[in-house]
Design an enzyme around this catalytic site. Sequence first.
Site, short mmCIF file in Angstrom:
data_model
loop_
_atom_site.label_atom_id
_atom_site.label_comp_id
_atom_site.label_asym_id
_atom_site.label_seq_id
_atom_site.Cartn_x
_atom_site.Cartn_y
_atom_site.Cartn_z
N ARG A 152 5.79 25.80 2.77
CA ARG A 152 6.73 26.45 1.85
C ARG A 152 7.79 27.29 2.59
O ARG A 152 8.26 28.31 2.07
CB ARG A 152 6.01 27.36 0.84
N ARG A 204 11.42 30.29 -2.16
CA ARG A 204 11.96 31.53 -2.72
C ARG A 204 12.02 32.70 -1.76
O ARG A 204 12.70 33.67 -2.03
CB ARG A 204 11.15 31.92 -3.96
N ARG A 223 19.51 26.86 -4.98
CA ARG A 223 18.82 26.42 -6.20
C ARG A 223 19.66 26.77 -7.44
O ARG A 223 19.76 25.98 -8.37
CB ARG A 223 17.43 27.05 -6.30
N ASP A 241 8.82 17.66 -3.91
CA ASP A 241 7.55 18.13 -4.47
C ASP A 241 6.58 16.97 -4.53
O ASP A 241 6.99 15.81 -4.62
CB ASP A 241 7.75 18.74 -5.86
N TYR A 285 -3.27 16.79 -11.68
CA TYR A 285 -2.10 17.12 -12.51
C TYR A 285 -1.89 16.09 -13.61
O TYR A 285 -1.48 16.43 -14.72
CB TYR A 285 -0.84 17.25 -11.65
O1 CP3 Z 1 8.99 24.10 2.37
C1 CP3 Z 1 8.15 23.27 2.01
O2 CP3 Z 1 6.93 23.41 2.20
C2 CP3 Z 1 8.62 21.94 1.42
C3 CP3 Z 1 8.68 21.86 0.03
C4 CP3 Z 1 7.45 21.76 -0.85
C5 CP3 Z 1 7.48 22.19 -2.20
N1 CP3 Z 1 6.32 21.80 -2.80
C6 CP3 Z 1 8.60 22.89 -2.83
C7 CP3 Z 1 8.30 23.78 -3.98
C8 CP3 Z 1 6.20 21.16 -0.64
C9 CP3 Z 1 5.61 20.57 0.64
C10 CP3 Z 1 5.50 21.18 -1.88
C11 CP3 Z 1 4.17 20.57 -2.09
C12 CP3 Z 1 3.39 20.91 -3.30
N2 CP3 Z 1 3.85 21.04 -4.59
C13 CP3 Z 1 2.00 21.08 -3.32
C14 CP3 Z 1 1.09 20.93 -2.12
C15 CP3 Z 1 1.08 22.14 -1.27
C16 CP3 Z 1 0.41 23.34 -1.90
O3 CP3 Z 1 1.14 24.29 -2.19
O4 CP3 Z 1 -0.81 23.29 -2.07
C17 CP3 Z 1 1.63 21.37 -4.65
C18 CP3 Z 1 0.21 21.65 -5.15
C19 CP3 Z 1 2.81 21.33 -5.44
C20 CP3 Z 1 2.92 21.52 -6.91
C21 CP3 Z 1 3.75 22.70 -7.21
N3 CP3 Z 1 5.11 22.77 -7.03
C22 CP3 Z 1 3.31 23.97 -7.73
C23 CP3 Z 1 1.88 24.33 -8.06
C24 CP3 Z 1 4.46 24.77 -7.86
C25 CP3 Z 1 4.58 26.14 -8.45
C26 CP3 Z 1 4.31 27.18 -7.41
C27 CP3 Z 1 5.18 28.40 -7.57
O5 CP3 Z 1 5.20 29.15 -6.61
O6 CP3 Z 1 5.85 28.58 -8.62
C28 CP3 Z 1 5.56 24.01 -7.37
C29 CP3 Z 1 6.96 24.47 -7.31
C30 CP3 Z 1 7.59 24.49 -5.97
N4 CP3 Z 1 7.56 23.46 -5.10
C31 CP3 Z 1 8.35 25.55 -5.43
C32 CP3 Z 1 8.82 25.11 -4.19
C33 CP3 Z 1 9.73 25.82 -3.24
C34 CP3 Z 1 8.59 26.89 -6.12
C35 CP3 Z 1 9.70 26.78 -7.14
C36 CP3 Z 1 10.99 27.32 -6.59
O7 CP3 Z 1 10.99 28.02 -5.58
O8 CP3 Z 1 12.06 27.05 -7.13
#
Ligand code: CP3
Length: 340
Positions: free
Chosen positions: A26, A30, A39, A76, A153
């Site tokens: 991540r 954010r 974004r 994602d 999911y």
């Molecule tokens: O920088 C990176 O790591 C690359 C981008 C990345 C994102 N999601 C962007 C993202 C990666 C590798 C993921 C993988 C992902 N997505 C996983 C596996 C890794 C983990 O965290 O266990 C999972 C389970 C998801 C599903 C997912 N996507 C969730 C549960 C959420 C909400 C989490 C939150 O903090 O709100 C997301 C949204 C998400 N994916 C965000 C980002 C940067 C947050 C939303 C935002 O910042 O706009």
Amino acid sequence: MRLENDLLLRAARGEKTERPPVWVMRQAGRILAEYRATRAQAGSFIGLVKNPQLAAEVTVQPVDILGVDAAIIFSDILVIPEAMGLPYQMDEGKGPFFPKTIQNLKDVENLDLSNINNHLTYVSEAIEATLHKLQGRVPLIGFAGAPWTIFCYMIEGKGSKEFSLARKMLVQQPMLAESLLTKITDATIAYLQSQIKAGIHLFQLFDSWAGVLNAELYQTMIIPHVSRILSSAPPHIPTTFFAKGAHYAAKSIQTLNCNVIGLDWTMDPAWAKNQFPNKTLQGNLDPAVLYGTDETIRTSTEKLLSEFGEHPYIANLGHGVYPDIDPKKLKIFIETIQKS
Ligand code: CP3
């Protein structure tokens, strides 16, 4: 194009490196004001994921701002269910939500695998745009969700503490579960091939909800699918498997055909070296350590380095960085590794 910094790839292959490479799960997200601005320009999280130019821009931001040794493509794991016919929503502060979920055989049969990569051309385009911006500075990591996590999911439609509906399906309707897991696996293999074709250097498979299963179910119902995905990568693309919370499954994970094992912060480095003697290890600083003082971040990072010692190692956190972490704190972790 030749890479200026290929530490990640050499460490992944088990070679000795001058120092461990470091990147952060991540890292594009954010915590960076620059990410939040891009974004906003895209209008929404999903708008950003589907805009190759802007997705490439946020992918490169942590390389420029934090100085990490690898980029990870901004996307994602949920793009796979969407490409199969289950669209998702992402509401700020609420996490993912699927209006439609999988309940029965008809739902599984309705999932469309014929055009997976046509639905995902925006990811290939984002990879190509990112490689252009990186100009060979660091490797680019591609990724996907592991079949079990995607299954969770698709059944539950949202995050959950224990994913009991998904586990219920494994137990009560194993044949139905198997056919869904097979479809997810087939889609993921096609997706991996398209990412490789677009130019990724390493592939990571995230099993974020591995921790809710048990050794028997994980070994019999999940590992064969994971194994099929990881074995489909050609030898020149190293692979990483990160199964969060899967201590109990270490024995079957050790048999997987992958180069790197990702560790969450509850896994002891000495235990991991013993369980995975012939794999590179990645992780596993507790993300909450970054709430501490500069000094405690440095000491905890140095402790991590000495615990992994001579074992082939890629430094990272034990899970994604929390959005309210000050990027300066993350930089202390990164610089401590890079000065080692
Ligand atoms: O920088 C990176 O790591 C690359 C981008 C990345 C994102 N999601 C962007 C993202 C990666 C590798 C993921 C993988 C992902 N997505 C996983 C596996 C890794 C983990 O965290 O266990 C999972 C389970 C998801 C599903 C997912 N996507 C969730 C549960 C959420 C909400 C989490 C939150 O903090 O709100 C997301 C949204 C998400 N994916 C965000 C980002 C940067 C947050 C939303 C935002 O910042 O706009």
